[in-house]
Design an enzyme around this catalytic site. Structure first.
Site, PDB file in Angstrom:
ATOM      1  N   CYS B 156       0.811  -1.219   0.000  1.00 16.16           N
ATOM      2  CA  CYS B 156       0.000   0.000   0.000  1.00 16.16           C
ATOM      3  C   CYS B 156       0.846   1.271   0.000  1.00 16.16           C
ATOM      4  CB  CYS B 156      -0.929  -0.016   1.202  1.00 16.16           C
ATOM      5  SG  CYS B 156      -1.577  -1.655   1.521  1.00 16.16           S
ATOM      6  N   HIS B 297      -2.924   8.263   5.614  1.00 12.70           N
ATOM      7  CA  HIS B 297      -3.124   6.926   5.050  1.00 12.70           C
ATOM      8  C   HIS B 297      -4.557   6.497   5.383  1.00 12.70           C
ATOM      9  CE1 HIS B 297      -2.005   3.152   3.348  1.00 12.70           C
ATOM     10  NE2 HIS B 297      -2.136   2.478   4.481  1.00 12.70           N
ATOM     11  N   GLU B 308      -1.561   5.712  13.266  1.00  9.94           N
ATOM     12  CA  GLU B 308      -1.236   6.897  12.469  1.00  9.94           C
ATOM     13  C   GLU B 308      -1.540   8.168  13.258  1.00  9.94           C
ATOM     14  OE1 GLU B 308      -3.215   7.287   8.649  1.00  9.94           O
ATOM     15  OE2 GLU B 308      -1.805   8.844   8.011  1.00  9.94           O
ATOM     16  N   LYS B 327      -9.776   7.904   1.599  1.00 10.55           N
ATOM     17  CA  LYS B 327     -10.207   6.500   1.492  1.00 10.55           C
ATOM     18  C   LYS B 327     -11.658   6.310   1.923  1.00 10.55           C
ATOM     19  CE  LYS B 327      -5.668   4.265   1.683  1.00 10.55           C
ATOM     20  NZ  LYS B 327      -4.749   5.343   2.108  1.00 10.55           N
ATOM     21  N   HIS B 332      -9.609   1.496  -0.341  1.00 10.66           N
ATOM     22  CA  HIS B 332      -8.158   1.317  -0.317  1.00 10.66           C
ATOM     23  C   HIS B 332      -7.722   0.579  -1.578  1.00 10.66           C
ATOM     24  CE1 HIS B 332      -4.154   1.049   0.801  1.00 10.66           C
ATOM     25  NE2 HIS B 332      -4.206   0.280   1.878  1.00 10.66           N
ATOM     26  N   PHE B 391       1.540  -3.110   4.097  1.00 15.51           N
ATOM     27  CA  PHE B 391       1.829  -4.424   4.662  1.00 15.51           C
ATOM     28  C   PHE B 391       3.298  -4.734   4.388  1.00 15.51           C
ATOM     29  CE2 PHE B 391      -2.800  -5.904   4.010  1.00 15.51           C
ATOM     30  CZ  PHE B 391      -3.153  -5.418   5.255  1.00 15.51           C
TER      31      PHE B 391
END
Lengths: 79, 405
Positions: B156, B297, B308, B327, B332, B391
Protein backbone atom coordinates in the site's frame (compact mmCIF):
# COMPACT_ATOMS: atom_id res chain seq x y z
CA UNK A 1 -7.49 -28.61 -48.41
CA UNK A 2 -10.58 -29.35 -46.41
CA UNK A 3 -14.00 -27.76 -46.70
CA UNK A 4 -15.18 -24.21 -46.11
CA UNK A 5 -16.43 -24.93 -42.62
CA UNK A 6 -12.95 -26.04 -41.60
CA UNK A 7 -11.40 -22.88 -42.94
CA UNK A 8 -14.09 -20.81 -41.23
CA UNK A 9 -13.14 -22.38 -37.92
CA UNK A 10 -9.46 -21.76 -38.61
CA UNK A 11 -10.18 -18.16 -39.54
CA UNK A 12 -12.25 -17.46 -36.46
CA UNK A 13 -9.31 -18.60 -34.30
CA UNK A 14 -7.10 -16.11 -36.13
CA UNK A 15 -9.64 -13.32 -35.79
CA UNK A 16 -10.03 -14.00 -32.07
CA UNK A 17 -6.38 -14.42 -31.13
CA UNK A 18 -4.71 -12.05 -33.57
CA UNK A 19 -7.53 -9.48 -33.53
CA UNK A 20 -7.47 -9.05 -37.29
CA UNK A 21 -10.40 -8.60 -39.68
CA UNK A 22 -11.61 -11.87 -41.18
CA UNK A 23 -10.96 -10.68 -44.74
CA UNK A 24 -7.23 -10.39 -44.01
CA UNK A 25 -7.01 -14.08 -43.12
CA UNK A 26 -6.21 -15.37 -46.60
CA UNK A 27 -3.80 -18.16 -47.55
CA UNK A 28 -1.06 -15.85 -48.80
CA UNK A 29 -1.12 -13.56 -45.74
CA UNK A 30 2.09 -13.69 -43.75
CA UNK A 31 1.79 -13.72 -39.97
CA UNK A 32 4.56 -11.25 -39.24
CA UNK A 33 4.07 -8.95 -42.21
CA UNK A 34 0.34 -8.87 -42.92
CA UNK A 35 -1.18 -9.90 -39.59
CA UNK A 36 1.26 -8.14 -37.26
CA UNK A 37 1.75 -11.27 -35.18
CA UNK A 38 4.81 -11.73 -33.00
CA UNK A 39 6.17 -15.03 -31.73
CA UNK A 40 3.93 -15.07 -28.66
CA UNK A 41 0.89 -14.37 -30.82
CA UNK A 42 1.75 -17.43 -32.88
CA UNK A 43 2.06 -19.59 -29.77
CA UNK A 44 -1.38 -18.40 -28.66
CA UNK A 45 -2.78 -18.97 -32.14
CA UNK A 46 -1.46 -22.51 -32.30
CA UNK A 47 -2.91 -23.19 -28.85
CA UNK A 48 -6.28 -21.97 -30.05
CA UNK A 49 -6.05 -24.20 -33.12
CA UNK A 50 -5.08 -27.21 -31.03
CA UNK A 51 -8.13 -26.68 -28.91
CA UNK A 52 -10.55 -25.92 -31.73
CA UNK A 53 -9.49 -28.88 -33.86
CA UNK A 54 -8.51 -31.25 -31.05
CA UNK A 55 -5.06 -31.76 -32.52
CA UNK A 56 -1.53 -31.51 -31.18
CA UNK A 57 1.07 -29.41 -32.93
CA UNK A 58 4.67 -29.92 -31.93
CA UNK A 59 6.89 -26.87 -31.75
CA UNK A 60 9.24 -28.41 -34.34
CA UNK A 61 6.38 -28.60 -36.84
CA UNK A 62 6.09 -24.82 -36.82
CA UNK A 63 9.53 -24.38 -38.37
CA UNK A 64 9.10 -22.54 -41.66
CA UNK A 65 5.40 -21.82 -41.14
CA UNK A 66 5.11 -18.17 -42.13
CA UNK A 67 1.78 -17.84 -43.89
CA UNK A 68 -1.86 -18.55 -43.20
CA UNK A 69 -1.87 -21.11 -45.99
CA UNK A 70 1.07 -23.03 -44.50
CA UNK A 71 -0.54 -23.07 -41.07
CA UNK A 72 -3.82 -24.23 -42.54
CA UNK A 73 -2.08 -27.07 -44.42
CA UNK A 74 -0.47 -28.15 -41.17
CA UNK A 75 -3.82 -28.21 -39.39
CA UNK A 76 -5.69 -30.05 -42.12
CA UNK A 77 -2.89 -32.64 -42.42
CA UNK A 78 -3.78 -33.67 -38.87
CA UNK A 79 -7.52 -34.00 -39.30
CA UNK B 1 18.48 20.09 9.83
CA UNK B 2 21.64 18.02 9.95
CA UNK B 3 24.74 19.16 8.12
CA UNK B 4 24.44 16.28 5.68
CA UNK B 5 20.85 17.18 4.88
CA UNK B 6 21.73 20.84 4.39
CA UNK B 7 24.52 19.87 2.05
CA UNK B 8 22.21 17.62 0.03
CA UNK B 9 19.65 20.40 -0.16
CA UNK B 10 22.00 22.94 -1.64
CA UNK B 11 23.04 20.58 -4.43
CA UNK B 12 19.59 19.42 -5.29
CA UNK B 13 17.35 20.39 -8.21
CA UNK B 14 13.71 21.35 -7.73
CA UNK B 15 10.93 19.09 -8.99
CA UNK B 16 7.66 20.30 -10.52
CA UNK B 17 4.41 18.42 -11.04
CA UNK B 18 3.26 19.31 -14.54
CA UNK B 19 0.65 16.65 -15.34
CA UNK B 20 -1.81 14.42 -13.55
CA UNK B 21 -3.98 11.51 -14.66
CA UNK B 22 -6.48 9.46 -12.69
CA UNK B 23 -8.51 6.28 -13.09
CA UNK B 24 -10.64 5.79 -9.99
CA UNK B 25 -13.88 4.47 -8.61
CA UNK B 26 -15.09 8.02 -8.05
CA UNK B 27 -14.08 9.45 -11.39
CA UNK B 28 -11.69 9.16 -14.30
CA UNK B 29 -9.80 12.33 -15.12
CA UNK B 30 -8.65 14.91 -12.58
CA UNK B 31 -11.80 17.03 -12.41
CA UNK B 32 -14.20 14.11 -12.08
CA UNK B 33 -11.90 12.62 -9.45
CA UNK B 34 -11.77 15.72 -7.24
CA UNK B 35 -15.52 16.24 -7.58
CA UNK B 36 -15.95 12.61 -6.59
CA UNK B 37 -13.83 13.15 -3.48
CA UNK B 38 -16.23 15.87 -2.38
CA UNK B 39 -19.37 13.80 -3.10
CA UNK B 40 -20.91 10.83 -1.26
CA UNK B 41 -18.88 7.64 -1.52
CA UNK B 42 -19.72 4.82 -3.91
CA UNK B 43 -21.14 1.73 -2.20
CA UNK B 44 -19.35 -1.54 -1.49
CA UNK B 45 -16.16 -2.70 -3.21
CA UNK B 46 -14.75 0.24 -5.14
CA UNK B 47 -14.44 -0.90 -8.74
CA UNK B 48 -13.73 1.50 -11.59
CA UNK B 49 -17.04 1.68 -13.41
CA UNK B 50 -17.18 1.45 -17.19
CA UNK B 51 -13.43 1.40 -17.81
CA UNK B 52 -12.97 0.81 -21.53
CA UNK B 53 -9.41 -0.26 -22.32
CA UNK B 54 -9.96 0.28 -26.03
CA UNK B 55 -10.03 4.01 -25.36
CA UNK B 56 -6.29 3.62 -24.65
CA UNK B 57 -5.25 0.44 -26.51
CA UNK B 58 -5.96 -1.24 -29.78
CA UNK B 59 -8.09 -4.34 -29.09
CA UNK B 60 -5.27 -6.80 -29.53
CA UNK B 61 -2.94 -5.05 -27.09
CA UNK B 62 -5.80 -4.56 -24.64
CA UNK B 63 -6.26 -8.34 -24.60
CA UNK B 64 -2.57 -8.79 -23.87
CA UNK B 65 -2.46 -6.27 -21.02
CA UNK B 66 -3.65 -6.94 -17.49
CA UNK B 67 -6.14 -4.47 -16.06
CA UNK B 68 -3.58 -3.00 -13.63
CA UNK B 69 -1.25 -2.21 -16.52
CA UNK B 70 -4.19 -0.81 -18.49
CA UNK B 71 -4.85 1.56 -15.59
CA UNK B 72 -1.14 2.46 -15.52
CA UNK B 73 -1.08 3.39 -19.21
CA UNK B 74 -4.45 5.18 -19.11
CA UNK B 75 -3.39 7.32 -16.14
CA UNK B 76 -0.03 8.05 -17.76
CA UNK B 77 -1.71 9.02 -21.05
CA UNK B 78 -3.94 11.52 -19.26
CA UNK B 79 -1.01 12.92 -17.27
CA UNK B 80 1.17 13.33 -20.36
CA UNK B 81 -1.60 15.05 -22.26
CA UNK B 82 -2.23 17.27 -19.24
CA UNK B 83 1.47 18.20 -19.19
CA UNK B 84 1.27 19.26 -22.84
CA UNK B 85 3.37 16.35 -24.06
CA UNK B 86 6.81 15.07 -23.18
CA UNK B 87 9.72 17.48 -23.26
CA UNK B 88 12.93 15.66 -22.43
CA UNK B 89 15.81 13.69 -23.90
CA UNK B 90 14.45 10.09 -23.90
CA UNK B 91 17.55 8.84 -22.08
CA UNK B 92 16.89 11.37 -19.32
CA UNK B 93 13.20 10.49 -19.07
CA UNK B 94 12.16 7.67 -16.78
CA UNK B 95 9.25 5.69 -15.41
CA UNK B 96 8.87 4.72 -11.76
CA UNK B 97 5.52 3.05 -11.33
CA UNK B 98 4.25 0.99 -8.44
CA UNK B 99 1.85 -1.85 -7.88
CA UNK B 100 1.07 -4.06 -4.93
CA UNK B 101 0.23 -7.39 -6.49
CA UNK B 102 0.54 -6.78 -10.25
CA UNK B 103 -1.55 -8.92 -12.58
CA UNK B 104 -3.32 -11.07 -10.02
CA UNK B 105 -6.45 -11.34 -12.16
CA UNK B 106 -4.45 -12.72 -15.08
CA UNK B 107 -2.75 -15.20 -12.77
CA UNK B 108 -6.11 -16.35 -11.42
CA UNK B 109 -7.49 -16.72 -14.93
CA UNK B 110 -4.54 -18.81 -16.09
CA UNK B 111 -4.60 -20.97 -12.97
CA UNK B 112 -8.18 -21.74 -13.99
CA UNK B 113 -6.91 -22.72 -17.44
CA UNK B 114 -4.13 -24.86 -15.94
CA UNK B 115 -6.56 -26.76 -13.73
CA UNK B 116 -9.28 -27.15 -16.35
CA UNK B 117 -7.22 -27.78 -19.48
CA UNK B 118 -3.70 -28.61 -18.41
CA UNK B 119 -0.26 -27.04 -18.70
CA UNK B 120 -0.25 -26.91 -22.51
CA UNK B 121 -3.07 -24.37 -22.52
CA UNK B 122 -1.50 -21.82 -20.17
CA UNK B 123 -1.08 -18.55 -22.01
CA UNK B 124 2.41 -17.58 -23.16
CA UNK B 125 1.34 -14.07 -22.15
CA UNK B 126 0.90 -14.95 -18.50
CA UNK B 127 4.31 -13.81 -17.33
CA UNK B 128 4.50 -10.54 -19.27
CA UNK B 129 0.92 -9.76 -18.22
CA UNK B 130 1.14 -10.55 -14.53
CA UNK B 131 4.65 -9.33 -13.73
CA UNK B 132 4.60 -6.34 -11.42
CA UNK B 133 6.72 -4.25 -13.81
CA UNK B 134 4.28 -4.72 -16.72
CA UNK B 135 2.68 -1.32 -16.10
CA UNK B 136 5.98 0.56 -16.00
CA UNK B 137 7.25 -1.33 -19.04
CA UNK B 138 4.10 -0.54 -21.02
CA UNK B 139 4.47 3.18 -20.26
CA UNK B 140 8.13 3.19 -21.22
CA UNK B 141 7.45 1.38 -24.50
CA UNK B 142 4.47 3.46 -25.51
CA UNK B 143 6.24 6.81 -25.07
CA UNK B 144 9.77 5.57 -25.81
CA UNK B 145 11.19 6.69 -22.49
CA UNK B 146 14.66 5.19 -22.27
CA UNK B 147 15.90 6.27 -18.85
CA UNK B 148 15.36 4.24 -15.68
CA UNK B 149 12.12 2.21 -15.84
CA UNK B 150 11.43 0.49 -12.57
CA UNK B 151 8.61 -0.76 -10.40
CA UNK B 152 8.31 -0.33 -6.67
CA UNK B 153 6.44 -3.16 -4.93
CA UNK B 154 5.78 -2.10 -1.35
CA UNK B 155 2.09 -2.99 -1.00
CA UNK B 156 0.00 0.00 0.00
CA UNK B 157 3.02 2.31 0.09
CA UNK B 158 4.15 1.59 -3.49
CA UNK B 159 2.48 4.61 -5.11
CA UNK B 160 4.01 6.98 -2.60
CA UNK B 161 7.44 5.33 -2.76
CA UNK B 162 7.33 5.47 -6.56
CA UNK B 163 6.72 9.22 -6.51
CA UNK B 164 9.45 9.64 -3.90
CA UNK B 165 11.93 7.70 -5.99
CA UNK B 166 10.94 9.57 -9.15
CA UNK B 167 11.43 12.85 -7.28
CA UNK B 168 14.91 11.70 -6.26
CA UNK B 169 15.89 10.84 -9.85
CA UNK B 170 15.15 14.40 -10.93
CA UNK B 171 16.45 16.12 -7.78
CA UNK B 172 19.75 14.24 -8.05
CA UNK B 173 20.19 15.09 -11.73
CA UNK B 174 19.77 11.67 -13.37
CA UNK B 175 16.48 12.53 -15.08
CA UNK B 176 14.73 15.65 -16.32
CA UNK B 177 11.32 14.02 -16.49
CA UNK B 178 9.75 10.99 -14.84
CA UNK B 179 6.29 9.44 -15.23
CA UNK B 180 5.35 8.09 -11.86
CA UNK B 181 2.44 6.78 -9.82
CA UNK B 182 0.80 3.47 -9.08
CA UNK B 183 -1.99 1.15 -10.14
CA UNK B 184 -3.87 -1.80 -8.76
CA UNK B 185 -6.59 -4.09 -10.12
CA UNK B 186 -7.01 -7.25 -8.08
CA UNK B 187 -10.64 -7.32 -7.04
CA UNK B 188 -12.65 -8.50 -10.02
CA UNK B 189 -14.24 -11.92 -10.42
CA UNK B 190 -12.50 -13.97 -13.09
CA UNK B 191 -14.22 -16.42 -15.42
CA UNK B 192 -17.19 -16.81 -13.11
CA UNK B 193 -14.98 -17.46 -10.08
CA UNK B 194 -14.86 -15.03 -7.17
CA UNK B 195 -11.80 -12.77 -7.02
CA UNK B 196 -8.91 -14.45 -5.24
CA UNK B 197 -7.72 -11.00 -4.14
CA UNK B 198 -10.98 -10.20 -2.42
CA UNK B 199 -11.07 -13.68 -0.87
CA UNK B 200 -7.55 -13.31 0.51
CA UNK B 201 -8.03 -9.80 1.91
CA UNK B 202 -11.33 -10.88 3.44
CA UNK B 203 -9.72 -13.83 5.18
CA UNK B 204 -6.96 -11.59 6.51
CA UNK B 205 -9.78 -9.81 8.38
CA UNK B 206 -8.34 -6.50 7.17
CA UNK B 207 -11.49 -5.74 5.20
CA UNK B 208 -14.58 -4.06 6.53
CA UNK B 209 -17.44 -6.48 7.13
CA UNK B 210 -19.89 -3.59 7.01
CA UNK B 211 -18.58 -2.55 3.58
CA UNK B 212 -18.32 1.04 4.79
CA UNK B 213 -15.04 2.93 4.72
CA UNK B 214 -14.99 5.32 7.70
CA UNK B 215 -11.46 6.41 8.51
CA UNK B 216 -10.86 7.56 12.11
CA UNK B 217 -14.49 6.78 13.07
CA UNK B 218 -15.13 4.93 16.33
CA UNK B 219 -17.10 2.27 14.40
CA UNK B 220 -14.48 1.67 11.69
CA UNK B 221 -14.04 -2.05 11.06
CA UNK B 222 -11.54 -2.39 8.24
CA UNK B 223 -10.83 -1.09 4.78
CA UNK B 224 -13.01 -1.32 1.70
CA UNK B 225 -10.89 -2.68 -1.12
CA UNK B 226 -10.60 -0.73 -4.34
CA UNK B 227 -8.89 -0.59 -7.70
CA UNK B 228 -7.55 2.31 -9.70
CA UNK B 229 -4.47 4.12 -10.91
CA UNK B 230 -2.93 7.55 -10.91
CA UNK B 231 0.05 9.08 -12.66
CA UNK B 232 2.07 12.25 -12.35
CA UNK B 233 4.46 13.90 -14.75
CA UNK B 234 7.38 15.22 -12.73
CA UNK B 235 9.84 17.59 -14.38
CA UNK B 236 12.89 19.50 -13.32
CA UNK B 237 11.44 22.79 -12.14
CA UNK B 238 13.45 25.32 -14.14
CA UNK B 239 12.99 23.40 -17.38
CA UNK B 240 9.26 23.19 -16.76
CA UNK B 241 9.13 26.92 -16.10
CA UNK B 242 11.22 27.70 -19.16
CA UNK B 243 8.88 25.80 -21.47
CA UNK B 244 5.90 27.59 -19.96
CA UNK B 245 4.37 24.45 -18.45
CA UNK B 246 1.51 24.71 -16.03
CA UNK B 247 3.12 23.85 -12.70
CA UNK B 248 0.59 22.38 -10.31
CA UNK B 249 2.87 21.94 -7.38
CA UNK B 250 6.41 21.23 -6.23
CA UNK B 251 7.56 18.00 -4.65
CA UNK B 252 9.54 19.25 -1.68
CA UNK B 253 10.66 16.06 -0.01
CA UNK B 254 10.15 12.34 0.48
CA UNK B 255 11.08 9.61 2.90
CA UNK B 256 10.92 5.85 3.27
CA UNK B 257 11.35 3.74 6.40
CA UNK B 258 10.46 0.24 7.59
CA UNK B 259 8.84 -0.84 10.84
CA UNK B 260 10.88 -4.06 11.01
CA UNK B 261 8.15 -5.35 13.29
CA UNK B 262 5.25 -7.37 11.81
CA UNK B 263 4.11 -8.35 8.32
CA UNK B 264 0.70 -6.69 8.64
CA UNK B 265 0.34 -4.86 11.98
CA UNK B 266 1.87 -1.39 12.42
CA UNK B 267 4.58 -0.96 15.06
CA UNK B 268 3.10 0.09 18.42
CA UNK B 269 2.88 3.85 18.74
CA UNK B 270 3.59 4.19 15.03
CA UNK B 271 7.37 4.39 15.53
CA UNK B 272 8.15 3.62 11.87
CA UNK B 273 5.61 6.18 10.70
CA UNK B 274 7.03 8.80 13.08
CA UNK B 275 10.54 8.27 11.74
CA UNK B 276 9.25 8.50 8.16
CA UNK B 277 7.32 11.73 8.72
CA UNK B 278 10.31 13.31 10.49
CA UNK B 279 12.67 12.31 7.69
CA UNK B 280 10.30 13.67 5.04
CA UNK B 281 10.15 17.01 6.87
CA UNK B 282 13.92 17.07 7.13
CA UNK B 283 14.24 16.19 3.46
CA UNK B 284 11.96 19.12 2.61
CA UNK B 285 13.83 21.40 4.99
CA UNK B 286 10.65 22.18 6.93
CA UNK B 287 9.63 22.30 10.59
CA UNK B 288 6.43 20.47 11.65
CA UNK B 289 4.68 23.82 12.17
CA UNK B 290 5.09 24.64 8.48
CA UNK B 291 2.90 21.73 7.34
CA UNK B 292 -0.55 23.08 6.55
CA UNK B 293 -2.42 19.81 5.96
CA UNK B 294 -1.90 16.06 6.15
CA UNK B 295 -3.43 13.65 3.65
CA UNK B 296 -3.45 10.58 5.88
CA UNK B 297 -3.12 6.93 5.05
CA UNK B 298 -6.37 6.55 7.06
CA UNK B 299 -7.42 3.11 5.84
CA UNK B 300 -10.37 2.70 8.24
CA UNK B 301 -8.76 -0.29 9.95
CA UNK B 302 -8.78 -0.15 13.77
CA UNK B 303 -5.00 -0.54 14.05
CA UNK B 304 -3.80 1.74 11.26
CA UNK B 305 -5.88 4.76 12.07
CA UNK B 306 -5.00 4.71 15.77
CA UNK B 307 -1.27 4.19 15.14
CA UNK B 308 -1.24 6.90 12.47
CA UNK B 309 -3.06 9.35 14.75
CA UNK B 310 -0.58 8.69 17.56
CA UNK B 311 2.31 9.16 15.17
CA UNK B 312 0.90 12.44 13.83
CA UNK B 313 0.40 13.74 17.39
CA UNK B 314 3.96 12.78 18.26
CA UNK B 315 5.40 14.75 15.32
CA UNK B 316 2.89 17.60 15.03
CA UNK B 317 1.37 17.92 18.48
CA UNK B 318 -2.27 17.68 19.43
CA UNK B 319 -4.27 17.97 17.26
CA UNK B 320 -1.76 19.08 14.58
CA UNK B 321 -2.70 20.32 11.09
CA UNK B 322 -6.02 19.34 9.47
CA UNK B 323 -6.03 15.71 8.35
CA UNK B 324 -8.15 14.03 5.73
CA UNK B 325 -8.41 10.50 4.40
CA UNK B 326 -9.85 10.26 0.91
CA UNK B 327 -10.21 6.50 1.49
CA UNK B 328 -13.68 7.24 2.87
CA UNK B 329 -14.58 7.73 -0.80
CA UNK B 330 -11.91 5.85 -2.74
CA UNK B 331 -11.60 2.86 -0.44
CA UNK B 332 -8.16 1.32 -0.32
CA UNK B 333 -6.63 0.74 -3.72
CA UNK B 334 -3.29 -0.57 -2.37
CA UNK B 335 -0.48 0.74 -4.59
CA UNK B 336 -2.79 3.13 -6.41
CA UNK B 337 -3.71 4.73 -3.09
CA UNK B 338 -0.54 6.77 -2.57
CA UNK B 339 -0.66 8.02 -6.16
CA UNK B 340 -4.36 8.92 -5.94
CA UNK B 341 -3.66 10.71 -2.68
CA UNK B 342 -0.76 12.65 -4.18
CA UNK B 343 -3.15 13.77 -6.91
CA UNK B 344 -5.71 14.70 -4.24
CA UNK B 345 -3.04 16.81 -2.49
CA UNK B 346 -2.06 18.53 -5.72
CA UNK B 347 -5.68 19.34 -6.57
CA UNK B 348 -6.30 20.46 -2.96
CA UNK B 349 -3.44 22.93 -3.37
CA UNK B 350 -4.80 24.16 -6.67
CA UNK B 351 -8.39 24.50 -5.47
CA UNK B 352 -7.44 25.63 -1.96
CA UNK B 353 -9.86 23.05 -0.65
CA UNK B 354 -9.34 19.94 1.47
CA UNK B 355 -11.76 17.14 0.55
CA UNK B 356 -13.59 15.67 3.54
CA UNK B 357 -13.17 12.26 5.14
CA UNK B 358 -16.34 10.58 3.96
CA UNK B 359 -17.94 8.02 6.29
CA UNK B 360 -16.63 9.70 9.43
CA UNK B 361 -19.60 10.41 11.70
CA UNK B 362 -18.15 10.01 15.16
CA UNK B 363 -14.43 10.52 15.70
CA UNK B 364 -12.83 7.74 17.76
CA UNK B 365 -12.35 9.34 21.22
CA UNK B 366 -8.83 7.88 21.30
CA UNK B 367 -7.92 9.76 18.10
CA UNK B 368 -6.86 13.32 18.69
CA UNK B 369 -6.73 14.78 15.21
CA UNK B 370 -8.43 17.68 13.46
CA UNK B 371 -10.08 15.52 10.79
CA UNK B 372 -11.80 17.35 7.93
CA UNK B 373 -15.34 16.04 7.79
CA UNK B 374 -18.82 17.03 6.68
CA UNK B 375 -17.70 18.87 3.54
CA UNK B 376 -14.59 20.26 1.87
CA UNK B 377 -12.67 22.76 4.00
CA UNK B 378 -11.02 25.86 2.51
CA UNK B 379 -7.34 26.21 3.35
CA UNK B 380 -4.47 28.46 2.53
CA UNK B 381 -2.07 26.38 0.42
CA UNK B 382 1.25 25.53 1.99
CA UNK B 383 3.35 22.39 2.30
CA UNK B 384 1.23 19.24 2.61
CA UNK B 385 2.31 15.85 3.93
CA UNK B 386 0.95 12.66 2.36
CA UNK B 387 1.33 9.36 4.24
CA UNK B 388 1.24 5.75 3.06
CA UNK B 389 1.91 2.66 5.13
CA UNK B 390 2.07 -0.80 3.59
CA UNK B 391 1.83 -4.42 4.66
CA UNK B 392 5.39 -5.49 5.31
CA UNK B 393 5.94 -2.46 7.53
CA UNK B 394 6.76 -0.13 4.62
CA UNK B 395 6.29 3.57 5.37
CA UNK B 396 6.30 6.30 2.75
CA UNK B 397 5.83 10.05 3.06
CA UNK B 398 5.80 12.88 0.53
CA UNK B 399 5.88 16.61 1.11
CA UNK B 400 4.21 18.55 -1.71
CA UNK B 401 3.87 22.32 -1.76
CA UNK B 402 2.27 24.94 -3.99
CA UNK B 403 4.12 26.11 -7.09
CA UNK B 404 6.38 29.06 -6.38
CA UNK B 405 8.69 30.74 -8.90
Amino acid sequence: MADDATFDKFRSCAVEVLQVPADKVIPEASFSGDLDADSLDLVEFVMALEEAFEITVDESELQGVETVGQAYELVTSKL
Amino acid sequence: MTLAAEHAHRRRRRVAVTGIGVVSCCGTGKDAFFDGLCAPAPQGIRRVPDFDPTAWFDPKVARQTDRFAQFSVAAAAMAIEDAGGLHADPLRAGVIFGTGVGGLETLQEQLGVLIAKGARRVSPRLVPMMMANAGAAAISMRWELRGPCETVVTACAAGTHSIGNAFRLIADGRCDLVITGGAEAAINDVGGQPSIGVAAFTNMTAMSTSGISRPFDVRRDGFVIAEGGAALVLEEYERAEARGAHIYAEVLGAASTADAYHITAPAPGGSGAIACMELALEDAGLAPGQITHINGHGTSTPLNDLAEAEAINKVFGNPGPPVTSIKGVTGHSLAAAGALEAVAVILSLERQLIPPTDGLDQLDPEIHLDVVTGGPRPFSPGPVLSNSFGFGGHNGCLVIGPASP
